[in-house]
Design an enzyme around this catalytic site. Structure first.
Site, PDB file in Angstrom:
ATOM      1  N   ASP A  67       0.826  -1.202   0.000  1.00  0.00           N
ATOM      2  CA  ASP A  67       0.000   0.000   0.000  1.00  0.00           C
ATOM      3  C   ASP A  67       0.859   1.251   0.000  1.00  0.00           C
ATOM      4  O   ASP A  67       2.085   1.184   0.111  1.00  0.00           O
ATOM      5  CB  ASP A  67      -0.939   0.001   1.216  1.00  0.00           C
ATOM      6  CG  ASP A  67      -0.264  -0.521   2.490  1.00  0.00           C
ATOM      7  OD1 ASP A  67       0.942  -0.255   2.675  1.00  0.00           O
ATOM      8  OD2 ASP A  67      -0.933  -1.195   3.285  1.00  0.00           O
ATOM      9  N   ASP A 136      -8.008  -3.082  14.426  1.00  0.00           N
ATOM     10  CA  ASP A 136      -9.392  -3.353  14.020  1.00  0.00           C
ATOM     11  C   ASP A 136      -9.491  -4.500  13.021  1.00  0.00           C
ATOM     12  O   ASP A 136     -10.534  -4.739  12.428  1.00  0.00           O
ATOM     13  CB  ASP A 136     -10.038  -2.095  13.432  1.00  0.00           C
ATOM     14  CG  ASP A 136      -9.287  -1.560  12.211  1.00  0.00           C
ATOM     15  OD1 ASP A 136      -8.323  -2.225  11.752  1.00  0.00           O
ATOM     16  OD2 ASP A 136      -9.644  -0.478  11.721  1.00  0.00           O
ATOM     17  N   HIS A 138      -7.663  -4.832  10.156  1.00  0.00           N
ATOM     18  CA  HIS A 138      -7.389  -4.547   8.745  1.00  0.00           C
ATOM     19  C   HIS A 138      -6.043  -5.131   8.323  1.00  0.00           C
ATOM     20  O   HIS A 138      -5.116  -5.254   9.141  1.00  0.00           O
ATOM     21  CB  HIS A 138      -7.461  -3.043   8.441  1.00  0.00           C
ATOM     22  CG  HIS A 138      -6.316  -2.233   8.964  1.00  0.00           C
ATOM     23  ND1 HIS A 138      -6.417  -1.418  10.068  1.00  0.00           N
ATOM     24  CD2 HIS A 138      -5.046  -2.071   8.510  1.00  0.00           C
ATOM     25  CE1 HIS A 138      -5.272  -0.806  10.281  1.00  0.00           C
ATOM     26  NE2 HIS A 138      -4.410  -1.192   9.344  1.00  0.00           N
ATOM     27  N   GLU A 143      -9.809  -1.454   5.291  1.00  0.00           N
ATOM     28  CA  GLU A 143     -10.467  -1.109   6.539  1.00  0.00           C
ATOM     29  C   GLU A 143     -11.725  -1.963   6.750  1.00  0.00           C
ATOM     30  O   GLU A 143     -12.199  -2.627   5.823  1.00  0.00           O
ATOM     31  CB  GLU A 143     -10.842   0.375   6.521  1.00  0.00           C
ATOM     32  CG  GLU A 143      -9.653   1.326   6.410  1.00  0.00           C
ATOM     33  CD  GLU A 143      -8.870   1.483   7.720  1.00  0.00           C
ATOM     34  OE1 GLU A 143      -8.767   0.499   8.478  1.00  0.00           O
ATOM     35  OE2 GLU A 143      -8.367   2.588   7.966  1.00  0.00           O
TER      36      GLU A 143
END
Length: 260
Positions: A67, A136, A138, A143
């Site tokens: 990314d 979380d 990801h 996300e």
């Protein structure tokens, strides 16, 4: 999904490096998927040591980053292209021309995303993908709520991710709101995935993606469907797993010929 619980980051780094070394010796032009963040650092340190002390050769390898932030100027110290160069590729003998990153500065971002997908495909796909995981759940910058079939694309970061990453910037105001990330479908195309998680802050995410349902709310849970996914965690990250003792027994009893 194989879950391996180890005492600490040094052991995790060595085991992941073993898998990468085995791959490179069998396939010198292998395609590696590289992640940023703190999780893969012990792996990069160990691979660098093996290169300098034992001659592990990366000269024919290719690498693709997961990314990149959108809008950071070329050469920005926190762009993931620079982070990967600094933390890994400058420390081994991989050809810089063989190291690829998503283009977060392109005028036509959708076209750049498609070009990145095409470049991975043209190299024959990723042989081994390193991953970390967010608090979380990801992976990459996929996300919560990301499509399980998604490809490389633009994503908007949730505020928790921006807060988690603010430590790398002067303030949270400097953390970009948008990124380009490989999609979950792209990651799932890798032939072997190694995810690393350490520390108590990751325990909830580890429990959710290892033992919870496969669901978009926890992007990493898609790895339950991968034919060759390895999860390397320390005792703190494993602290919420219901089947931790079983995972320990399984790894301790694993035949040596099976590999990672």
């Amino acid at each position: 999904m194989e879950v391996v619980i180890l005492p600490g980051t040094r052991q995790i780094g060595r085991l992941a490096a073993d898998a990468i070394e085995t791959l490179l010796r069998a396939k010198p032009d292998a395609v590696l998927g590289l992640a940023t963040g703190s999780s893969p650092l012990p792996v990069y340190d160990e691979l660098s040591r093996r290169h300098h002390e034992e001659g592990l050769d990366f000269s024919r390898a290719h690498a693709f980053a997961l990314d990149e932030y959108v809008g950071l100027e070329p050469g920005h110290p926190e762009s993931y292209r620079e982070v990967i160069r600094r933390e890994f590729t400058d420390r081994v003998n991989i050809d810089p021309a063989n190291v690829h990153s998503p283009d977060g500065t392109a005028e036509d971002l959708p076209a750049a995303c498609q070009a990145y997908e095409d470049a991975i495909r043209e190299r024959g796909g990723v042989d081994l993908q390193l991953l970390g995981v967010g608090t979380d759940g990801h992976i990459g910058f996929n996300e919560p709520g990301s499509s399980l079939a998604s490809r490389t694309r633009i994503k908007t970061l949730i505020e928790q991710t921006r807060k988690d990453n603010a430590r790398f910037f002067r303030s949270i105001d400097d953390v970009p709101h948008h990124v380009v990330t490989q999609g979950l479908g792209t990651i799932m195309d890798a032939r072997h995935v190694i995810l690393i998680a350490t520390g108590a802050r990751k325990a909830q995410a580890v429990r959710d993606f290892v033992e919870g349902p496969v669901a978009a709310i926890c992007a990493a849970s898609v790895l339950q469907l991968h034919p060759h996914a390895t999860v390397l965690i320390d005792e703190a990250a494993a602290s919420s797993l219901r089947l931790a003792d079983y995972y320990r027994h399984t790894f301790e009893s694993k035949p040596g010929w099976q590999g990672l």
